[in-house]
Design an enzyme around this catalytic site. Structure first.
Site, PDB file in Angstrom:
ATOM      1  N   GLY A 109       0.775  -1.233   0.000  1.00  0.00           N
ATOM      2  CA  GLY A 109       0.000   0.000   0.000  1.00  0.00           C
ATOM      3  C   GLY A 109       0.800   1.273   0.000  1.00  0.00           C
ATOM      4  O   GLY A 109       0.233   2.372   0.040  1.00  0.00           O
TER       5      GLY A 109
ATOM      6  N   LYS B 194       4.476   1.501  -4.463  1.00  0.00           N
ATOM      7  CA  LYS B 194       5.625   1.019  -5.243  1.00  0.00           C
ATOM      8  C   LYS B 194       5.350   1.002  -6.744  1.00  0.00           C
ATOM      9  O   LYS B 194       6.146   1.501  -7.546  1.00  0.00           O
ATOM     10  CB  LYS B 194       6.014  -0.395  -4.780  1.00  0.00           C
ATOM     11  CG  LYS B 194       6.450  -0.490  -3.344  1.00  0.00           C
ATOM     12  CD  LYS B 194       6.869  -1.896  -2.970  1.00  0.00           C
ATOM     13  CE  LYS B 194       5.726  -2.884  -3.011  1.00  0.00           C
ATOM     14  NZ  LYS B 194       4.702  -2.608  -1.963  1.00  0.00           N
TER      15      LYS B 194
ATOM     16  N   ASP C 111       9.276  -2.727  -9.420  1.00  0.00           N
ATOM     17  CA  ASP C 111       8.479  -2.390  -8.241  1.00  0.00           C
ATOM     18  C   ASP C 111       8.686  -3.383  -7.100  1.00  0.00           C
ATOM     19  O   ASP C 111       7.828  -3.513  -6.219  1.00  0.00           O
ATOM     20  CB  ASP C 111       6.992  -2.243  -8.597  1.00  0.00           C
ATOM     21  CG  ASP C 111       6.318  -3.556  -8.974  1.00  0.00           C
ATOM     22  OD1 ASP C 111       7.012  -4.589  -9.071  1.00  0.00           O
ATOM     23  OD2 ASP C 111       5.083  -3.541  -9.177  1.00  0.00           O
TER      24      ASP C 111
ATOM     25  N   GLU D 212      -6.978  -8.704  -0.485  1.00  0.00           N
ATOM     26  CA  GLU D 212      -6.435  -7.882   0.588  1.00  0.00           C
ATOM     27  C   GLU D 212      -7.503  -7.417   1.588  1.00  0.00           C
ATOM     28  O   GLU D 212      -7.181  -6.743   2.563  1.00  0.00           O
ATOM     29  CB  GLU D 212      -5.734  -6.649   0.007  1.00  0.00           C
ATOM     30  CG  GLU D 212      -4.479  -6.966  -0.784  1.00  0.00           C
ATOM     31  CD  GLU D 212      -3.816  -5.734  -1.385  1.00  0.00           C
ATOM     32  OE1 GLU D 212      -2.668  -5.853  -1.852  1.00  0.00           O
ATOM     33  OE2 GLU D 212      -4.454  -4.650  -1.403  1.00  0.00           O
TER      34      GLU D 212
END
Length: 227
Positions: A21, A24, A93, A154
């Site tokens: 979160g 990235k 990333d 998530e």
């Protein structure tokens, strides 16, 4: 084009890292565009164990972590052969060391010891970044961002898990840890606190990151302490 863009002319391998979160992938997209670099993004949602993992971490941790390790290794081998070896800059990333961070949180001690042995063998010859941009921020901000992007796997993620993850990142990206975990090549570290740096909406904050990259390229940036 900014001065930072103009002077970053040589091949670079940059990893953007930080807890879930923190931004990235967004920063990777922005930097790859500004630096005319290839954008390498990790495989997340294709992991067949991920949904079950967040519902029952203990049961599915080892399968999940091994899938991520094998796929990231393959990605980095490919990017070395097809991009870095041909002089193309890359912004990723993730950094492969995140596998140790996540595995250390999710695996039991016996599993983690075995995992580290496999990890050490498989990553030994992988390319390591010149620069790691370490994004970090307050857990409340990270939880808000996770909620806003609303990825199905998530939704059940606990605040404590994100806090623990942030703590592990702080440990691994402290200067003394960098020297321990990056034995063949110690990357330069650029820490960015996303609580007060908005590289999406504030051009000055993005310019700050580009200038820090420039300092590394020019050889004027020391190994940074995480603030």
């Amino acid at each position: 084009m900014s001065e930072a863009n103009q002077s970053v002319a040589k091949k670079l391998f940059i990893s953007v890292e930080g807890p879930i979160g923190v931004g990235k992938t967004t920063l990777t997209k922005i930097l790859s565009k500004h630096l005319n670099a290839f954008s390498l993004r990790e495989i997340v949602e294709e992991n067949p164990y991920l949904k079950n993992f967040y519902e029952n971490i203990e049961e599915y941790a080892f399968q999940t972590e091994m899938f991520f390790l094998c796929n990231r290794i393959k990605q980095l081998e490919d990017v070395e052969e097809h991009k870095l070896a041909k002089g193309v800059s890359v912004v990723a990333d993730y950094n492969i060391i995140k596998n140790l961070i996540f595995a250390g949180l999710t695996l039991n001690l016996n599993q983690f010891q075995k995992y580290k042995q496999v990890y050490s063998i498989l990553v030994e010859s992988l390319p390591q970044p010149d620069i790691i941009i370490y994004l970090h921020g307050h857990t409340d901000l990270l939880m808000k961002r996770i909620e806003l992007r609303d990825r199905p796997f998530e939704r059940n993620m606990s605040r404590q898990y994100i806090q623990n993850l942030s703590n592990e990142y702080e440990h691994y990206f402290a200067p003394c840890s960098l020297k321990h975990y990056f034995t063949t090549k110690i990357p330069k570290l650029i820490p960015v606190n996303v609580d007060n740096k908005d590289f999406i909406n504030n051009p000055k904050d993005l310019e700050y990151i580009l200038q820090e990259i420039n300092r590394v390229v020019e050889g004027t940036a020391p190994l940074r302490e995480v603030k």
